[in-house]
Design a protein around this motif. Structure first.
Motif, PDB file in Angstrom:
ATOM      1  N   PHE A 295      92.312  58.067  53.504  1.00 38.68           N
ATOM      2  CA  PHE A 295      92.246  59.165  52.541  1.00 38.68           C
ATOM      3  C   PHE A 295      92.064  60.479  53.284  1.00 38.68           C
ATOM      4  CE2 PHE A 295      91.023  57.560  48.082  1.00 38.68           C
ATOM      5  CZ  PHE A 295      91.807  56.413  48.217  1.00 38.68           C
ATOM      6  N   ALA A 296      92.621  61.551  52.737  1.00 32.34           N
ATOM      7  CA  ALA A 296      92.315  62.885  53.246  1.00 32.34           C
ATOM      8  C   ALA A 296      90.852  63.193  52.917  1.00 32.34           C
ATOM      9  CB  ALA A 296      93.227  63.924  52.602  1.00 32.34           C
ATOM     10  N   PRO A 297      90.145  63.958  53.757  1.00 26.20           N
ATOM     11  CA  PRO A 297      88.712  64.193  53.524  1.00 26.20           C
ATOM     12  C   PRO A 297      88.381  64.687  52.120  1.00 26.20           C
ATOM     13  CG  PRO A 297      89.306  64.956  55.710  1.00 26.20           C
ATOM     14  CD  PRO A 297      90.592  64.547  55.041  1.00 26.20           C
ATOM     15  N   ILE A 298      89.104  65.710  51.626  1.00 24.90           N
ATOM     16  CA  ILE A 298      88.775  66.243  50.299  1.00 24.90           C
ATOM     17  C   ILE A 298      89.089  65.217  49.203  1.00 24.90           C
ATOM     18  CG2 ILE A 298      91.007  67.357  49.805  1.00 24.90           C
ATOM     19  CD1 ILE A 298      89.223  69.714  48.689  1.00 24.90           C
ATOM     20  N   GLU A 299      90.129  64.421  49.400  1.00 24.37           N
ATOM     21  CA  GLU A 299      90.472  63.393  48.421  1.00 24.37           C
ATOM     22  C   GLU A 299      89.400  62.299  48.395  1.00 24.37           C
ATOM     23  OE1 GLU A 299      94.197  60.380  47.278  1.00 24.37           O
ATOM     24  OE2 GLU A 299      94.172  61.439  49.193  1.00 24.37           O
ATOM     25  N   ALA A 300      88.897  61.915  49.565  1.00 26.04           N
ATOM     26  CA  ALA A 300      87.856  60.892  49.649  1.00 26.04           C
ATOM     27  C   ALA A 300      86.576  61.354  48.969  1.00 26.04           C
ATOM     28  CB  ALA A 300      87.588  60.541  51.116  1.00 26.04           C
ATOM     29  N   ILE A 301      86.120  62.560  49.317  1.00 27.21           N
ATOM     30  CA  ILE A 301      84.888  63.097  48.725  1.00 27.21           C
ATOM     31  C   ILE A 301      85.044  63.248  47.219  1.00 27.21           C
ATOM     32  CG2 ILE A 301      83.333  65.084  48.653  1.00 27.21           C
ATOM     33  CD1 ILE A 301      84.092  65.562  51.629  1.00 27.21           C
ATOM     34  N   PHE A 302      86.193  63.768  46.790  1.00 29.55           N
ATOM     35  CA  PHE A 302      86.438  63.995  45.368  1.00 29.55           C
ATOM     36  C   PHE A 302      86.301  62.688  44.589  1.00 29.55           C
ATOM     37  CE2 PHE A 302      88.727  64.488  41.472  1.00 29.55           C
ATOM     38  CZ  PHE A 302      88.649  65.828  41.134  1.00 29.55           C
ATOM     39  N   HIS A 303      86.943  61.625  45.053  1.00 36.24           N
ATOM     40  CA  HIS A 303      86.970  60.393  44.273  1.00 36.24           C
ATOM     41  C   HIS A 303      85.666  59.605  44.356  1.00 36.24           C
ATOM     42  CE1 HIS A 303      91.362  61.224  44.292  1.00 36.24           C
ATOM     43  NE2 HIS A 303      91.226  60.775  43.053  1.00 36.24           N
ATOM     44  N   VAL A 304      84.959  59.715  45.462  1.00 34.80           N
ATOM     45  CA  VAL A 304      83.645  59.078  45.540  1.00 34.80           C
ATOM     46  C   VAL A 304      82.665  59.775  44.590  1.00 34.80           C
ATOM     47  CG1 VAL A 304      81.630  58.668  47.012  1.00 34.80           C
ATOM     48  CG2 VAL A 304      83.924  58.156  47.863  1.00 34.80           C
ATOM     49  N   VAL A 305      82.674  61.113  44.590  1.00 35.19           N
ATOM     50  CA  VAL A 305      81.812  61.858  43.665  1.00 35.19           C
ATOM     51  C   VAL A 305      82.224  61.577  42.222  1.00 35.19           C
ATOM     52  CG1 VAL A 305      81.107  64.153  42.882  1.00 35.19           C
ATOM     53  CG2 VAL A 305      81.266  63.668  45.323  1.00 35.19           C
ATOM     54  N   SER A 306      83.528  61.529  41.983  1.00 35.58           N
ATOM     55  CA  SER A 306      84.033  61.241  40.633  1.00 35.58           C
ATOM     56  C   SER A 306      83.565  59.874  40.155  1.00 35.58           C
ATOM     57  CB  SER A 306      85.563  61.304  40.621  1.00 35.58           C
ATOM     58  OG  SER A 306      86.072  61.022  39.339  1.00 35.58           O
TER      59      SER A 306
END
Length: 479
Positions: A295-306
């Motif tokens: 995953f791209a960093p922002i995509e990974a953080i976004f979906h984990v937080v989501s």
């Protein structure tokens, strides 16, 4: 006995439920203002169901006023359980008239909105009237706090009734000495972050209507989008993604932590076990997705937080999410099961309950190897933890997984992929909204009904529903 309901019990439930029905009717009338602003002519779809709810609620208040007696926790739990069913029913009547969908699909959509689950049966939301889009958003915004809690803060006088109803929606935290004061403090915090979110989105270039709806849905950890397929990804803006991460994280954080933060008590915020655990989980799981799922960093953080905040917002289109490696799906399933902080708008097990169960297992192992007569202090974040609290956390966790397992069996029996089915069910019961594409307007009614049930029990943490079902069985046994 809970199952032995007397006439007085019905009076108590009906009198308080009437007030909540009035509140639900008022909320579902608000989108008429949006219809007026955008020159939409369909007012009847909102007006008739809303007025119906108000009339029924007013009638119950008039008939049973003064006959309610002392409200107990079992009454509060049954009131809360029925209130969510009624809210979904009124919302479904509006959707049926406004969008010409079937009752089962309308009820699914409405339950998903009210409970902040964010799953949708609409394949093209961008053709829906603005008033319908706003209805879904305001239902999530109100549902994020809790239907009953909203009524407590606005309509119910201070006292025992407010206290019992507050606890009936699985809330224990007290920001102020009184429940009424606590609810009002929560309201002000919620309104502050709502205004902040709207302003941030507008500054990021988002249209005003989109900014209002996306703030409502992401702060409430509902996540139901007004865009097709790409959800928040439709804006193609890293700044908007960051703002959304911020709102989702806020929504998944305890209101008590927000109260301390706004009072400038930074040290107390950093000492909060749930806040620290959430940061650790987001950091660890994001790294796992970046390294092992590419995953791209922002995509990974976004979906984990989501996932852990139980919001369900996403960046890539659904087709890309379905093609995710199984590793990524399992990581996000874990997040959706854990959930956010107790005392937040998030769903699922809650971080505090997970920590209590894990600590309980650790303490039991220590007890077994410790010398006889040893006194073992059991504390979480400096607070003593009793045997009862550990047993309650363990029992609830078992029941939570039991209902997931039952629904999972049903979906697999209907031929759905096992991992995608588990993903969808954990998403529904955790009131998350991330989807692998199983939800559709043509899905069989039995799996759909199970998902509605999962969303319902997940939102009010199962026990109130079991109390209502037990009481209902007791009533039927009389006949």
């Amino acid at each position: 006995m809970i199952g032995q309901l007397r006439r007085k019990d019905f009076f108590i439930i009906a009198e308080q439920l009437g007030l909540i029905m009035i509140g639900i009717g008022v909320v579902t009338l608000i989108p008429v203002l949006v219809a007026l602003i955008y020159n939409e002519t369909d007012y009847i779809s909102f007006f008739l169901p809303s007025v119906f709810s108000i009339i029924i609620g007013y009638g119950l208040r008039r008939i049973f006023a003064g006959k309610d007696g002392n409200i107990k926790l079992k009454h509060g739990m049954m009131i809360a359980s029925i209130a969510w069913l009624w809210a979904a029913f009124i919302g479904s009547l509006i959707l049926m008239q406004a969008t010409n969908i079937s009752f089962s699909n309308a009820y699914f959509e409405s339950m998903s909105a009210w409970t902040g689950s964010g799953l949708t049966i609409f394949t093209n939301v961008e053709i829906l009237p603005k008033s319908v889009l706003f209805l879904r958003s305001i239902e999530q915004w109100i549902g994020g706090l809790g239907v009953v809690i909203v009524v407590i803060g606005i309509l119910i006088r201070p006292g025992t009734a407010a206290s019992r109803l507050y606890k009936s929606e699985a809330r224990e935290e007290k920001i102020k000495p009184s429940i009424q004061g606590t609810v009002k403090a929560i309201w002000w915090i919620y309104l502050f972050y709502t205004a902040l979110g709207i302003i941030l989105y507008i500054f990021a270039g988002m249209p005003i209507f989109d900014a209002i709806n996306n703030t409502f849905t992401n702060l409430s950890t509902g996540g139901m989008s007004i865009n097709n397929n790409n959800n928040i990804g439709a804006y193609h803006s890293d700044l908007i993604y960051i703002i959304t991460i911020f709102l989702m994280f806020i929504g998944g954080t305890s209101f008590l932590v927000h109260y301390r933060a706004l009072k400038g008590k930074t040290k107390d915020v950093l000492k909060d076990i749930q806040f620290r655990a959430m940061i650790i989980i987001v950091s660890l799981f994001s790294i796992l997705l970046i390294i092992n799922a590419k995953f791209a960093p922002i995509e990974a953080i976004f979906h984990v937080v989501s996932a852990i905040s139980c919001t369900g917002s996403s960046i890539p289109p659904l087709s890309s999410m379905i093609a995710w490696p199984e590793y990524a799906k399992i990581v996000l399933i874990a997040c959706m099961i854990i959930g956010g902080a107790a005392g937040s708008t998030a769903g699922a097990l809650k971080i505090l309950r997970v920590v209590t169960v894990l600590k309980g297992i650790y303490w039991e192992l220590v007890r077994l190897v410790a010398p006889e007569g040893s006194v073992l202090p059991r504390k979480i974040a400096g607070k003593m933890v009793s045997d009862v609290e550990i047993k309650e956390a363990g029992s609830y966790t078992f029941i939570y997984f039991l209902f997931i397992f039952i629904s999972w069996l049903v979906f697999v029996q209907y031929g759905y992929d096992a991992l995608n089915s588990l993903y969808e069910i954990c998403s529904a019961q955790g009131n998350v909204g991330l989807s692998m594409g199983i939800i559709s307007p043509t899905m069989p009614q039995i799996p759909q009904a199970f998902l509605i049930f999962n969303m319902w029990i997940g939102r009010i943490e199962i026990i109130p529903v079991l109390v209502l079902l037990r009481a209902s069985i007791g009533v039927f046994n009389r006949f």
